[in-house]
Design a protein around this motif. Sequence first.
Motif, mmCIF file in Angstrom:
data_model
loop_
_atom_site.group_PDB
_atom_site.id
_atom_site.type_symbol
_atom_site.label_atom_id
_atom_site.label_comp_id
_atom_site.label_asym_id
_atom_site.label_seq_id
_atom_site.Cartn_x
_atom_site.Cartn_y
_atom_site.Cartn_z
ATOM 1 N N LYS A 79 54.934 46.181 31.383
ATOM 2 C CA LYS A 79 54.155 46.425 30.196
ATOM 3 C C LYS A 79 52.817 46.049 29.760
ATOM 4 C CE LYS A 79 58.201 46.416 26.968
ATOM 5 N NZ LYS A 79 59.092 45.798 25.775
ATOM 6 N N PHE A 80 52.683 45.001 30.552
ATOM 7 C CA PHE A 80 50.947 44.439 30.468
ATOM 8 C C PHE A 80 50.468 44.412 31.966
ATOM 9 C CE2 PHE A 80 53.416 42.976 27.071
ATOM 10 C CZ PHE A 80 52.312 42.864 25.982
ATOM 11 N N ASN A 81 51.186 45.121 32.821
ATOM 12 C CA ASN A 81 50.852 45.324 34.260
ATOM 13 C C ASN A 81 50.479 43.677 34.738
ATOM 14 O OD1 ASN A 81 49.865 46.671 36.480
ATOM 15 N ND2 ASN A 81 47.610 46.753 35.708
ATOM 16 N N ALA A 82 51.184 42.910 34.481
ATOM 17 C CA ALA A 82 51.111 41.550 34.744
ATOM 18 C C ALA A 82 51.853 41.112 36.143
ATOM 19 C CB ALA A 82 51.756 40.724 33.636
ATOM 20 N N LYS A 83 51.144 40.205 36.964
ATOM 21 C CA LYS A 83 51.921 39.869 37.953
ATOM 22 C C LYS A 83 52.508 38.315 37.657
ATOM 23 C CE LYS A 83 51.914 43.520 40.244
ATOM 24 N NZ LYS A 83 53.040 44.521 39.993
ATOM 25 N N ALA A 84 53.554 37.976 38.337
ATOM 26 C CA ALA A 84 54.081 36.400 38.262
ATOM 27 C C ALA A 84 54.435 35.947 39.423
ATOM 28 C CB ALA A 84 54.878 36.495 37.094
ATOM 29 N N THR A 85 55.047 34.738 39.671
ATOM 30 C CA THR A 85 55.545 34.118 40.647
ATOM 31 C C THR A 85 56.767 33.472 40.213
ATOM 32 O OG1 THR A 85 53.563 33.311 41.541
ATOM 33 C CG2 THR A 85 55.166 32.156 42.478
ATOM 34 N N PHE A 86 57.883 33.811 41.050
ATOM 35 C CA PHE A 86 59.385 33.530 40.569
ATOM 36 C C PHE A 86 59.957 32.597 41.752
ATOM 37 C CE2 PHE A 86 58.585 37.395 38.698
ATOM 38 C CZ PHE A 86 59.673 37.553 37.560
ATOM 39 N N PHE A 87 60.234 31.350 41.293
ATOM 40 C CA PHE A 87 60.807 30.289 42.191
ATOM 41 C C PHE A 87 62.102 30.360 42.075
ATOM 42 C CE2 PHE A 87 56.447 28.694 41.524
ATOM 43 C CZ PHE A 87 55.890 28.532 42.581
ATOM 44 N N PRO B 291 56.975 37.672 25.474
ATOM 45 C CA PRO B 291 56.146 39.063 25.112
ATOM 46 C C PRO B 291 54.918 38.480 24.283
ATOM 47 C CG PRO B 291 58.355 39.187 24.467
ATOM 48 C CD PRO B 291 58.405 37.774 25.214
ATOM 49 N N ARG B 292 54.985 37.686 23.498
ATOM 50 C CA ARG B 292 54.063 37.196 22.887
ATOM 51 C C ARG B 292 52.852 36.539 23.618
ATOM 52 N NH1 ARG B 292 58.695 37.625 20.179
ATOM 53 N NH2 ARG B 292 58.621 38.423 18.150
ATOM 54 N N THR B 293 53.193 35.688 24.410
ATOM 55 C CA THR B 293 52.262 35.030 25.248
ATOM 56 C C THR B 293 51.356 36.128 26.073
ATOM 57 O OG1 THR B 293 53.544 33.157 25.621
ATOM 58 C CG2 THR B 293 51.898 33.771 27.518
ATOM 59 N N LEU B 294 52.162 37.092 26.538
ATOM 60 C CA LEU B 294 51.441 38.339 27.229
ATOM 61 C C LEU B 294 50.401 39.029 26.357
ATOM 62 C CD1 LEU B 294 54.478 39.705 29.220
ATOM 63 C CD2 LEU B 294 52.500 38.800 30.283
ATOM 64 N N GLU B 295 50.875 39.457 25.023
ATOM 65 C CA GLU B 295 50.093 40.025 24.055
ATOM 66 C C GLU B 295 48.819 39.106 23.665
ATOM 67 O OE1 GLU B 295 50.784 42.505 19.807
ATOM 68 O OE2 GLU B 295 52.270 41.179 20.611
ATOM 69 N N TYR B 296 49.274 37.940 23.376
ATOM 70 C CA TYR B 296 48.148 37.247 22.819
ATOM 71 C C TYR B 296 46.857 36.774 23.727
ATOM 72 C CZ TYR B 296 45.442 33.175 21.075
ATOM 73 O OH TYR B 296 44.477 32.111 20.995
ATOM 74 N N PHE B 297 47.352 36.633 24.990
ATOM 75 C CA PHE B 297 46.342 36.537 26.072
ATOM 76 C C PHE B 297 45.599 37.614 26.417
ATOM 77 C CE2 PHE B 297 48.265 32.216 26.081
ATOM 78 C CZ PHE B 297 47.290 31.398 26.010
ATOM 79 N N GLU B 298 46.440 38.680 26.424
ATOM 80 C CA GLU B 298 45.774 40.080 27.088
ATOM 81 C C GLU B 298 44.469 40.357 25.929
ATOM 82 O OE1 GLU B 298 47.302 43.986 28.303
ATOM 83 O OE2 GLU B 298 47.718 44.012 26.033
#
Length: 207
Positions: A51-59, A189-196
Amino acid sequence: MFYFAKTPWLLKKMYPAAIWGMPDREKVIYLTFDDGPHPEITPFVLNELKKFNAKATFFCIGNNVVKYRDIYTNIIDDGHKIGNHTYNHLNGWKTDDKKYFTDIAEARKYIDADLFRPPYGRISKLQLKYLTESFNMKVIMWSVLSGDFDQKITPEACLKNVVLSTKSGSIIVFHDSEKAFKNMQYALPRTLEYFEKQGYRFDKINL
């Protein structure tokens, strides 16, 4: 349960060979997810990131990768980074070194990654040295611990941990696990929205 939401300077000093944060030259945040893949929770995470075109790292835990190979493949296909989180989620402080390294090597059969995060963040200096020098792995710790695993805090408190502790270059820990889902489902979701809205973007760890 005691833990630091924001990693203290002294702890970073104790393990200088580990990576605790990324360069802060740009407004970039590095989301990470431990303990997956999970058949329901990891797809939720992937959907929120999209939804935020975000990339992440999965351990990832090797045993979970074996059980949910299709979910693991989905993480990669979505353009995210993968890291090794041992095969059986072993605590380095409580595990014989030989057993610990054998377990990590077993996970490497299924997880093609040179990034490693120790479960619970617990690793001895000898283990850290061996992994970086003999396994040629980069040990990734964190700047911000969301506390999503802490069932004694509210989802709102989990979000607050992240918002108040994060800055450019921060590596944030969430978990795609059943134990953490209640808090993570609210906070992510709120972290993504807030920092975007603050002009940040979210990237995977590339080293």
